[in-house]
Structures are given as C-alpha cells and as structure tokens.
Write a protein that holds these residues in place. Structure first.
Motif, mmCIF file in Angstrom:
data_model
loop_
_atom_site.group_PDB
_atom_site.id
_atom_site.type_symbol
_atom_site.label_atom_id
_atom_site.label_comp_id
_atom_site.label_asym_id
_atom_site.label_seq_id
_atom_site.Cartn_x
_atom_site.Cartn_y
_atom_site.Cartn_z
ATOM 1 N N LEU A 197 -41.447 28.252 -22.462
ATOM 2 C CA LEU A 197 -42.386 28.105 -23.572
ATOM 3 C C LEU A 197 -43.402 29.241 -23.592
ATOM 4 N N ARG A 198 -43.887 29.607 -22.407
ATOM 5 C CA ARG A 198 -44.857 30.718 -22.351
ATOM 6 C C ARG A 198 -44.198 32.039 -22.729
ATOM 7 N N VAL A 207 -38.055 39.072 -24.986
ATOM 8 C CA VAL A 207 -38.640 38.114 -24.062
ATOM 9 C C VAL A 207 -38.818 36.760 -24.738
ATOM 10 N N ALA A 208 -39.295 36.776 -25.989
ATOM 11 C CA ALA A 208 -39.504 35.528 -26.733
ATOM 12 C C ALA A 208 -38.172 34.806 -26.963
ATOM 13 N N ARG A 209 -37.128 35.569 -27.267
ATOM 14 C CA ARG A 209 -35.813 34.947 -27.499
ATOM 15 C C ARG A 209 -35.299 34.310 -26.206
ATOM 16 N N SER A 213 -34.485 30.330 -25.539
ATOM 17 C CA SER A 213 -33.190 29.905 -24.993
ATOM 18 C C SER A 213 -33.383 29.054 -23.735
ATOM 19 N N LEU A 214 -34.371 29.449 -22.925
ATOM 20 C CA LEU A 214 -34.660 28.708 -21.697
ATOM 21 C C LEU A 214 -35.156 27.299 -22.008
#
Length: 337
Positions: A197-198, A207-209, A213-214
């Motif tokens: 989320l962070r 990084v956001a993608r 996904s995580l």
C-alpha cells in the motif's frame, strides 16, 4: 615477576582460545542441529499466519509478538527443561510424548479440513465481527508447543553425544534462532500488504504498480498459506507418528512409506530427491488425516453427546416449569371458587 606475569597471560590466552574454539563448536553444532529441523520450521512459518487472518491491520504485529513470546515461553519454560531432564534420565519417554503431540496436530488439521468440507466457516460469520484475540493466541501457542517440541527434539537427537552443558547451550541457540526466524518471517508476511500500500502511493510508476500488485496478491498468498498450514499440521503430525511407531517397534507403516519414497526416487532420475520427498510428505499427510479424522469423530461423539444430554436436561427443566405452574394454578382456581 615479569616471567610469572607472562606465564599467566599465556595461560589466559590458551583459555581464551579454548573458549573461542568451544563457542565455534557450539555454533556449528547448533547450525547443524537447526538445519535438521528446517522442514518443521517451514511448517511453523506456514501455520502461524492463519491465526491473524481477519484481524485489523494494526493488531497483526501485536498478535504475532504475543505468539512469539508464547513460543519462547514454550521453549524455555516447558520444552527445554523437560527434554533435557528426560534425555538425561528417561530418554525412552521422549518418543511417546512426541507422538502425543503429533496426534494433537493431526486432530487440529483434520478438524480444519472437516470445518471446510462441512462449511462450518459460514455458520456464525455474521455473529462474530472481530475474532477473539485471546482464543487465537492461545490456539497458536498450543500449536507452536507441538511444532517447537519437534524442532527441539530433532535438534537434541543431533547432539545427543555432547555433554549436558554443551547440549544446553546448543538448544538455547537453536530455540532463539528458530523463534526469530519463524516469527520474523511471519511478521513480514502479514505486513506485506501494508508495504504494498505504501509503495502504491509512491510517485514512481513502476514502484506504484508493484505496490498495487503486492496488495492484490497478499490475500491469495495468505489463503494459500492457510491451506499449506493445515496440510503441514497433517504432514508433520503423521510423520511424527510414523517415525515414533517405528522407534517403538511397529515398523510396517514406516517401512511402507520408506519403500514408496525409494520407488519414487529411483523412478524419477535427477528429480528423485524432490519426488521422493513429495511421496513421503503425501503419505505422512494421509496418515495424519486418517488419525486426525478418527480423533475428531471420537471427540465429536463424546462431547456432542454430553452437550446434547445437558441441553436436553435443560430443555426438560424449562418445559416442565410452566406445566407445574399451570397445574398448580388450575388446582387453586376450583378451590378458591
């Protein structure tokens, strides 16, 4: 005077080297003993995350911490003193005690399978909004007691020829290292969605993608770990029973599984080690499921009958009370008339 001081310093240096060598030996022995229990450590790490499923995010790490502290208490206040005393005076008693723990793991695993098959999870889902943390922690610590006992007994068997003090030092190192390893991994697993989320809020697109996904993947990972954890209870419990029965003289079940493992190993060439392990694991899980199902059936019949009997008596009492009141009321009315 200087000669005496030099001799004293030489003696101190010799003692220091001996102590260092002894510590190195203890460290190596602890690493060897811990590696033998690696399979159970993996099972422990797979079993524990299921106990924090459904909790609020801010309660996950505190619950993992409570379980980890309970695990340390299990190891240092119960398991370590018991197995050291038994190994010193009653070594033959270790196997039956471990088999009792294995039977309990089989029972827990089979009970979870039955709950899933019978859809017991759906009942009361609306009634219980927040899991009972005390119940979750106590259940996790009970399961940890069995898994930790096997880790420690396996480690003890690897250093059985060492002196009592060396055994104690090695098992203390193993206990601390395994607890940090297992619950450190569990803490990382249960907080990976928060990490995702962070990351998803970062400015970098890649990084956001990855973070998104995580976040999406973690519920599936935890669901898989729940299945793996249940399977691990059956596998470890069944394996404990097979090995224990073999050590107590009942060789046929263990030898059958061992022959199946060797056949799979010989038939699969370069992957023989993997397939042999899979066959051994599957056979142990089947044994665990059968034994656990028998225990679940016995427990269900015993306790359900007792509960039904108590409920029946309670119902009869409540049913008869109004009748008695009614009959007495009916008797009084004509008299008063």
């Amino acid at each position: 005077m200087s000669a005496g001081l030099a001799a004293l310093l030489d003696d101190v240096a010799v003692l220091a080297r001996a102590a260092a060598a002894s510590l190195d030996d203890v460290g190596l022995a602890a690493a060897k003993a811990g590696s033998k229990a690696a399979g159970v450590v993996i099972d422990d790490a797979a079993v524990t995350p299921q106990y924090v499923r459904g909790l609020a995010a801010e309660r996950e790490l505190p619950i993992v911490k409570r379980i980890a502290l309970g695990s340390l208490r299990n190891k240092f206040l119960i398991i370590l003193p018991v197995i050291l005393v038994l190994s010193q005076f009653l070594p033959w008693l270790l196997t039956p005690l471990l088999m009792l723990g294995g039977a309990y793991l089989c029972y827990e695993g089979a009970e979870k399978v039955w709950a899933k098959v019978a859809h017991h999870d759906a009942h009361g889902a609306g009634e219980q909004q927040q899991p009972d943390e005390k119940t979750l922690v106590s259940g996790a610590i009970r399961t940890d007691l069995i898994l930790s006992a096997e880790i420690m007994v396996i480690s003890l068997n690897e250093v059985a020829d060492e002196s009592f003090v060396s055994r104690l030092a090695i098992l203390v190192i193993v206990a601390l290292a395994m607890t940090v390893l297992v619950y450190g991994a569990v803490g990382l697993i249960v907080k990976m969605d928060d990490v995702g989320l962070r990351l998803a809020q970062r400015s970098g697109q890649g990084v956001a993608r990855f973070g998104r996904s995580l976040v999406k993947a973690m519920p599936r990972v935890l669901a898989v770990l729940t299945v793996v954890g249940t399977a691990a209870m059956l596998w470890v419990g069944g394996h404990i029973l097979l090995v224990g029965a073999d050590e107590l003289g009942l060789h046929a079940p263990y030898e059958l599984v061992h022959h199946l493992e060797e056949a799979a190993h010989d038939a699969t060439g370069a992957l023989g080690g993997l397939f042999g392990w899979l066959v051994n694991t599957a056979a142990s899980a089947v044994v665990g499921l059968v034994v656990g199902a028998v225990i679940v059936a016995v427990m269900s019949v015993t306790f359900h009958r007792a509960k039904s009997s108590d409920a029946g008596e309670s119902t009869d009492t409540h049913t008869n009370a109004p009748d008695t009141a009614g009959s007495s009321a009916g008797t009084d009315t004509p008299d008063s008339a």
